[in-house]
Design an enzyme around this catalytic site. Structure first.
Site: not given
Ligand code: PEP
Length: 247
Positions: A8-10, A94, A96, A166, A172, A210, A231
């Site tokens: 997931n490159w965000k 997700h 976020e 998650e 992160g 992580s 991520g």
């Protein structure tokens, strides 16, 4: 059971970064038994598709999908649009998206309905906050998320579903969940899957939060872990490859 290593490159990569990433990544041996899925920002889907389409080990995923088919929804991308960019996967729910853009389980349920009737595989994210974990209500929270997200879905049994556990406190932060926690939560999720009669579907259970080169082997050795959603550690081609190589 299929294995997945999902990046997931965000909102991190520029086209220049993507060029050097693929120059490096495609020079490596990508032939182990694990599926690689890259999820770039939607504006880069076509770009990444062009760079990666020669390698059959790499699939493309969207970081989100609209619950609407088409219409006046500024900034959204429909199922049709992500399919036109060759996406075989889409992340939904997700944390976020939930925390920053206020998406609810009902929104995720609507997105799952859209994907359930398509040939795009959903990557459904669930997880508890630190506060919920510290209050001892992790299982209750996850069960409620499950029930709401899978509510009123007429399951397409030939379809694969990917569920990524998650824990939000692990995303992160550099602090992944320990292997006992991952094992017991994945076991718990498998029980819920049976309870809601999802057991006839093809379900892969991933861990995210992580994951890095140091902890990947240990987590992969946990029963019930079918792969990773990654991520930060996925935006460096060497690091992502080293994790993939542990499968
Ligand atoms: C994620 O955002 O899905 C994620 C797992 O991030 P990270 O690997 O950086 O914790």
């Amino acid at each position: 059971m299929s294995k997945y290593c999902i990046a997931n490159w965000k909102m991190y990569m520029s086209k220049k970064n993507i060029d050097s990433y693929f120059e490096n990544f495609l020079s490596k041996d990508l032939n182990n038994n694990c599926n690689i899925v890259i999820c770039p920002s939607s504006i880069h889907l076509d770009y990444v598709n062009k760079l990666s389409e020669s390698n059959k080990s790499i699939s493309l995923g969207s970081q989100n999908v609209s619950e609407y088919e088409n219409g006046a929804y500024t900034g959204e991308n429909s199922l049709q649009m992500i399919k036109e960019s060759n996406c075989d996967f889409a992340i939904i729910g997700h944390s976020e998206r939930r925390q920053i853009f206020h998406e609810s389980d009902i929104d995720v349920n609507n997105k799952l309905k859209v994907l359930n009737n398509s040939n795009v595989t959903p990557i459904i994210c669930i997880g508890e906050t630190l506060e919920e974990r510290e209050s001892g209500i992790t299982r209750e929270v996850l069960k409620n998320q499950f029930k709401r997200i899978f509510n009123d879905i007429n399951f397409n049994l030939s379809k694969e579903f990917i569920i990524a556990y998650e824990p939000i406190w692990a995303i992160g932060t550099g602090k992944s969940a320990d292997t006992e926690t991952i094992y017991s939560i994945h076991k718990f999720l498998k029980n819920i899957i049976n309870e809601i009669n999802l057991n006839n579907c093809n379900i892969c259970l991933l861990y995210g939060g992580s994951v890095n080169e140091e902890n990947a082997s240990e987590i992969l050795a946990v029963d019930e872990v079918d792969g990773f959603l990654i991520g930060s550690a996925s935006i460096d081609a060497d690091v992502f490859y080293n994790i993939y190589n542990k499968f």
